[in-house]
Design a protein around this motif. Sequence first.
Motif, mmCIF file in Angstrom:
data_model
loop_
_atom_site.group_PDB
_atom_site.id
_atom_site.type_symbol
_atom_site.label_atom_id
_atom_site.label_comp_id
_atom_site.label_asym_id
_atom_site.label_seq_id
_atom_site.Cartn_x
_atom_site.Cartn_y
_atom_site.Cartn_z
ATOM 1 N N THR A 1 60.900 -17.817 -11.365
ATOM 2 C CA THR A 1 59.811 -17.184 -10.853
ATOM 3 C C THR A 1 58.445 -18.006 -11.313
ATOM 4 N N ASP A 2 57.563 -17.882 -10.742
ATOM 5 C CA ASP A 2 55.911 -18.589 -10.874
ATOM 6 C C ASP A 2 55.380 -17.972 -11.853
ATOM 7 N N ARG A 3 55.531 -16.628 -12.036
ATOM 8 C CA ARG A 3 54.742 -15.936 -13.400
ATOM 9 C C ARG A 3 55.861 -15.239 -13.964
#
Length: 412
Positions: free
Chosen positions: A253-255
């Motif tokens: 995931t990006d975050r």
Amino acid sequence: MAGPINAAAVAALADEPVDWKFKGLPAAWWGSTGADVRARRPDLFGDGALGPVCVLHAEALEHNLETMAAWCAQRGVELAPHGKTHMAPQLLARQFDAGACAVTVATVSQVRVFRAFGVRDVIVANEIVDEAGLHWLGDELDADPDFRVTCWADSVAGVHAMTAALTAAGTDRPVGVCVELGMPDGRTGCRDQREVDEVARAVVASPRLRLVGVAGYEAALGHDVGPEGLARVRPYLAGLRAAALRLGPLFETDRVLATAGGSTYFDAVADALSDWPAGLSVRTVLRSGCYLTHDDGLYARTSPLRAALRPALSVWAQVVSRPQADLALLTMGRRDVSFDQDMPTPRGLPNSRVTKLNDQHAYLRLGGDDRVAVGDWVQFGISHPCTVFDKWPMIPMVDDDGRVVDLIRTFF
């Protein structure tokens, strides 16, 4: 994109007729809808409430919503309040309006309740291993592209069980998973770094799961806010932070989601899970739930905001017997009020205390100059709201003048 909760479905709860199913409420309301009652703003006791009756206090609840939202904004953290506290879509809608990013639940059955009201973002603070529940979640994910669910994993066996069930269900969208870090002699969660890393690799290897973060519960060993309690909590939270940093290259995931924070140590969580290094984008999400109503017991002693929050939940009962000079029996028992943390606290009777509860009776030991008579109503503060809400399917919300401004429906 749809809102975080279906406002029309929540509003429709006001169309449900009031009748005999809802204990404590006046018979004068039978046949009226919640909207009818709200429009009249009746006096609860003037209309004939029966003892016992649980009430919410509108101004205090709104104050608590605003106080917690401001604190989270100041600390740069998000809030996914634990919906199991109240299981009330009307209250959750208020929490979303105040900025909550998701709802936290403990079981798939609780997910189903909030999905019935269109809740879009759900955190299941458990490892899900029942096949039927996973099949249902898979169907929900495939049917609604806006639905997002995250759960925990604390064992490779659990990862394999989730993968097998979701594969059998033919689910197309992967389920987000946080590796859960636990405490020795605590509740769930991996007990050491090796287990954390093994579970994380197993999640990454699963075609039906997606590694999105790390999770924990720092109050698994109790609610001691003294030096000894904090000496257990802070190293645990440091371990949770270290796990997020160590697993950085594996996250899908990006975050990254870093989540902990019950209703006792959320300040320590915000301290530990902040100021992340450049290159790792992290959402710090608290899961506190009891801030909404606060209480007169456990969280009055332990909440980081205990000086700012107000008790917003109480139970009224009538004196039914005065068999001794220092003893009153009231129409309130274990089926009406919490007793797992503390006994209820009588308001306006500073020298008296509840010493015992039966199923339908409270033993109030009178002290000092405190006096009550048969037929008197006594208001009680509670300790630990989670185990009060589950006893009341409909709760009147009153303003500071005792006028009913809403009826809150719970689904346990």
